[in-house]
Design an enzyme around this catalytic site. Structure first.
Site, PDB file in Angstrom:
ATOM      1  N   GLY A  89      29.975  60.828  38.114  1.00  0.00           N
ATOM      2  CA  GLY A  89      30.602  59.747  37.345  1.00  0.00           C
ATOM      3  C   GLY A  89      29.598  58.716  36.871  1.00  0.00           C
ATOM      4  O   GLY A  89      29.853  57.954  35.947  1.00  0.00           O
ATOM      5  N   ARG A  90      28.480  58.642  37.559  1.00  0.00           N
ATOM      6  CA  ARG A  90      27.440  57.691  37.105  1.00  0.00           C
ATOM      7  C   ARG A  90      26.070  58.323  37.312  1.00  0.00           C
ATOM      8  O   ARG A  90      25.118  57.650  37.682  1.00  0.00           O
ATOM      9  CB  ARG A  90      27.541  56.371  37.859  1.00  0.00           C
ATOM     10  CG  ARG A  90      27.373  56.607  39.303  1.00  0.00           C
ATOM     11  CD  ARG A  90      27.238  55.526  40.196  1.00  0.00           C
ATOM     12  NE  ARG A  90      27.674  56.145  41.444  1.00  0.00           N
ATOM     13  CZ  ARG A  90      27.589  55.625  42.593  1.00  0.00           C
ATOM     14  NH1 ARG A  90      27.112  54.445  42.730  1.00  0.00           N
ATOM     15  NH2 ARG A  90      27.985  56.269  43.653  1.00  0.00           N
ATOM     16  N   LYS A 110      20.578  58.161  37.924  1.00  0.00           N
ATOM     17  CA  LYS A 110      21.810  57.626  38.533  1.00  0.00           C
ATOM     18  C   LYS A 110      22.015  56.192  38.050  1.00  0.00           C
ATOM     19  O   LYS A 110      21.096  55.386  38.130  1.00  0.00           O
ATOM     20  CB  LYS A 110      21.659  57.668  40.059  1.00  0.00           C
ATOM     21  CG  LYS A 110      22.941  57.356  40.784  1.00  0.00           C
ATOM     22  CD  LYS A 110      22.812  57.586  42.271  1.00  0.00           C
ATOM     23  CE  LYS A 110      24.026  57.026  42.985  1.00  0.00           C
ATOM     24  NZ  LYS A 110      23.839  56.982  44.426  1.00  0.00           N
ATOM     25  N   GLY A 123      29.979  53.960  34.861  1.00  0.00           N
ATOM     26  CA  GLY A 123      28.830  54.869  34.954  1.00  0.00           C
ATOM     27  C   GLY A 123      27.507  54.156  35.205  1.00  0.00           C
ATOM     28  O   GLY A 123      26.459  54.790  35.221  1.00  0.00           O
ATOM     29  N   ARG A 173      16.642  60.166  40.709  1.00  0.00           N
ATOM     30  CA  ARG A 173      16.810  60.817  42.009  1.00  0.00           C
ATOM     31  C   ARG A 173      16.334  62.260  41.921  1.00  0.00           C
ATOM     32  O   ARG A 173      16.572  62.944  40.925  1.00  0.00           O
ATOM     33  CB  ARG A 173      18.288  60.762  42.412  1.00  0.00           C
ATOM     34  CG  ARG A 173      18.552  61.441  43.736  1.00  0.00           C
ATOM     35  CD  ARG A 173      19.839  60.964  44.362  1.00  0.00           C
ATOM     36  NE  ARG A 173      21.027  61.447  43.670  1.00  0.00           N
ATOM     37  CZ  ARG A 173      22.267  61.120  44.017  1.00  0.00           C
ATOM     38  NH1 ARG A 173      22.474  60.291  45.021  1.00  0.00           N
ATOM     39  NH2 ARG A 173      23.300  61.579  43.348  1.00  0.00           N
ATOM     40  N   ARG A 180      27.102  70.501  46.425  1.00  0.00           N
ATOM     41  CA  ARG A 180      27.731  69.876  47.579  1.00  0.00           C
ATOM     42  C   ARG A 180      28.794  70.799  48.156  1.00  0.00           C
ATOM     43  O   ARG A 180      29.252  71.721  47.477  1.00  0.00           O
ATOM     44  CB  ARG A 180      28.441  68.575  47.147  1.00  0.00           C
ATOM     45  CG  ARG A 180      27.563  67.641  46.367  1.00  0.00           C
ATOM     46  CD  ARG A 180      28.345  66.936  45.248  1.00  0.00           C
ATOM     47  NE  ARG A 180      27.405  66.277  44.323  1.00  0.00           N
ATOM     48  CZ  ARG A 180      27.016  65.023  44.432  1.00  0.00           C
ATOM     49  NH1 ARG A 180      27.530  64.261  45.373  1.00  0.00           N
ATOM     50  NH2 ARG A 180      26.150  64.520  43.588  1.00  0.00           N
ATOM     51  N   ASP A 276      32.020  65.578  49.515  1.00  0.00           N
ATOM     52  CA  ASP A 276      31.201  65.560  48.297  1.00  0.00           C
ATOM     53  C   ASP A 276      29.846  64.905  48.553  1.00  0.00           C
ATOM     54  O   ASP A 276      28.974  64.937  47.684  1.00  0.00           O
ATOM     55  CB  ASP A 276      31.927  64.840  47.152  1.00  0.00           C
ATOM     56  CG  ASP A 276      32.384  63.456  47.545  1.00  0.00           C
ATOM     57  OD1 ASP A 276      33.125  63.337  48.542  1.00  0.00           O
ATOM     58  OD2 ASP A 276      32.003  62.487  46.877  1.00  0.00           O
ATOM     59  N   ASN A 277      29.672  64.325  49.719  1.00  0.00           N
ATOM     60  CA  ASN A 277      28.376  63.733  50.054  1.00  0.00           C
ATOM     61  C   ASN A 277      27.624  64.566  51.085  1.00  0.00           C
ATOM     62  O   ASN A 277      26.714  64.078  51.743  1.00  0.00           O
ATOM     63  CB  ASN A 277      28.564  62.299  50.548  1.00  0.00           C
ATOM     64  CG  ASN A 277      28.995  61.377  49.420  1.00  0.00           C
ATOM     65  OD1 ASN A 277      28.685  61.643  48.258  1.00  0.00           O
ATOM     66  ND2 ASN A 277      29.712  60.331  49.745  1.00  0.00           N
TER      67      ASN A 277
END
Ligand code: AMP
Ligand code: MG
Length: 517
Positions: A89-90, A110, A123, A173, A180, A276-277
């Protein structure tokens, strides 16, 4: 030797995996931080300190040669609730960077602007979370923890509106990949299995096997030198011909058990351990509300949104086990044609996790205490040390460093006498501990010396990270720069370490952290 370049193997899986993503320029980008050590590891050709075009590219203002920006789709359980579609999303994936030695790393911006997965968000990212992620992820790497890394931080020259108006920033990043557990969930659960076979093969090839992605080179290196790299990875398969899904599940379980044991022994609280992390490659990702405990707290939990303490320090191994069970559930249809057989295989792999965690944890704990191993009789000694930390409100990091200095008789060459009060009860305990160490078998000198390289002198303490953020927000990045430098060598003492190493005063203490998205 081929020149380093971008590749796009993930995008080649098909357009159900991502959305093409035009870059969204920012107003007036300026460089905050550039990671020369990582740039050199990546064979990165330019330096944004002298190359304005590169700086603009890392701000999302122009395109790097061969990059084809995409945002990727995933799902995930957030605090135990399934969200059928999340996604970058961002964040924007510029591509997979292939180094001269043909290692492959995702390069992501990011905070670089809205994507189809922004769900109403802007975002963008404020400068605070960008700095936190840069500082803590790089410190984690120096501490020997597999992690995503930070190549650059750039201020956008724009403001973002959160609880207040804040300066915006963009992080570059780098990760072995951003696949994930939630990515697998999206295809297994939201899309009913469509694309799952391709995804599983891809993830296995990319991270846990020397087999080639079609037309591509083998991909074997993770970012952290001490991390799980596929070259040294053992995949114990009982079945003579296990499916890709079965091998993947085992490999991910093993990586995550190793990872979480490292977090526990540094007093690191991730804070938002949603599925998701959790990266399939076993690197730490998402430095949102994360924090290291200062004073020992057996229930440490910092995140302002984690009201039930779901992701508190003591719960992390159990939560990772739960996350692995979610992955297993997704993979069942691919593990065996017979559902009952598949379920029983998946269950047995998931059931191994607590023991795998325990083994890593005990081995590393033994090293921290300077013991050759931890026997049942040692448990009382170790418990007593934790009880003392608790009772006397001792600093977690400094208590363990005190052990290392005490065993090596180097305390007087360290700032510890100035910054760490040793209660009499700890001195009494240490007589028992010394007697126990005298029974160590093997090379006792090496075991003792090694304590200095597993018990850090400095960690990125919350109050220092916060100070770096506050100063940078007001335009002063000197402390930010010196923090990145200091945390590159966490196991050595350096000048002025009484300031870097000490625990915070009551007024300085940061007890709550925020996602800051
Ligand atoms: P996180 O809690 O940081 O893992 O984020 C959860 C989800 O929210 C992910 O899909 C993010 O991409 C998305 N997200 C977080 N912050 C923003 C933002 N500022 N704009 C758009 N999406 C966001
Ligand atoms: Mg996340």
């Amino acid at each position: 030797m081929p020149e380093p370049h971008f590749d796009h193997s993930y995008a080649r899986l098909g357009n159900q995996f991502y959305s093409e993503q035009p870059l969204v320029p920012v107003h007036h980008p300026e460089l905050l931080l550039w990671n020369t050590a990582l740039a050199s590891k990546l064979d990165w050709p330019g330096d944004p300190r002298s190359d304005r075009e590169l700086l603009l590219a890392l701000a999302g203002n122009n395109y790097l040669p061969d990059s084809k920006p995409i945002s990727t789709v995933y799902a995930g359980h957030q605090f135990g609730q399934y969200n059928p579609q999340l996604g970058d999303g961002r964040a924007i994936l510029l591509g997979e960077w292939i180094t001269r030695s043909e290692n492959r790393f995702d390069i992501q911006l990011k905070g670089s602007g809205p994507t189809p997965y922004s769900r109403g968000g802007d975002g963008r990212s404020p400068i605070g979370p960008v700095i936190r992620e840069y500082l803590v992820s790089e410190a984690m790497h120096a501490l020997g923890v597999p992690t995503s890394r930070a190549l650059a931080a750039i201020s956008s020259g724009e403001t973002v509106v959160r609880n207040r108006i804040e300066p915006g920033a963009i992080l570059t990043r780098v990760a072995s990949s951003h696949l994930r557990i939630g990515t697998v969930q999206y295809f297994a659960m939201t899309r009913g299995g469509e694309g799952l076979v391709e995804l599983v093969d891809y993830a296995l090839n990319r991270h846990f096997s020397k087999r080639k992605i079609t037309g591509q080179q083998p991909i074997v290196e993770n970012l952290s030198s001490s991390g799980n790299n596929a070259g040294s990875f053992t995949i114990g398969c009982e079945r003579s011909d296990p499916t890709a899904a079965e091998i993947l599940l085992k490999a991910v379980g093993e990586s995550l058990a190793d990872l979480v044991s490292r977090w526990q022994l540094l007093g690191f609280v991730h804070g938002v351990l949603n599925t998701d992390n959790a990266l399939l490659c076993g690197e730490t990702i998402d430095y949102g509300p994360c924090a290291f405990m200062d004073q020992f707290d057996a229930k440490a939990c910092f995140s302002s949104i984690d009201r039930q303490g779901r992701y508190a320090w003591p719960n992390q191994p159990g939560i990772m086990h739960w996350n692995l069970a979610v992955l297993a559930e997704c993979l069942i249809p691919l593990i065996d044609e017979k559902t009952e057989t598949a379920k029983s295989i998946a269950q047995s792999i998931v059931d191994r996790f607590p023991n795998q965690f325990h083994q890593h944890h005990q081995e590393r704990l033994a090293a921290k205490f300077g013991l050759d191993r931890i026997s049942d009789q040692d448990l009382a000694l170790i418990q007593k040390f934790h009880d003392l930390m608790n009772k006397h409100q001792l600093d977690f990091t400094l208590s363990f460093r005190w052990l290392a200095e005490e065993a090596n008789q180097t305390i007087d060459h360290s700032p510890l006498p100035e910054i760490f009060n040793t209660p009499d009860a700890l001195l009494d305990w240490s007589a028992l501990w010394k007697a126990r160490r005298a029974e160590n078998k093997g090379d006792t000198k090496t075991i003792t010396q090694a304590m200095l390289s597993v018990n850090p002198a400095v960690i990125p303490r919350n109050h220092l990270v916060q100070a770096a953020i506050d100063l940078a927000e007001s335009g002063d990045i000197n402390f930010l720069r010196s923090s990145t430098e200091r945390w590159r060598k966490p196991f050595d003492w350096q000048e002025k370490d009484s300031e870097w190493a000490r625990s915070p005063s009551t007024e300085e203490k940061v007890t709550r952290t925020f996602c800051g998205t």
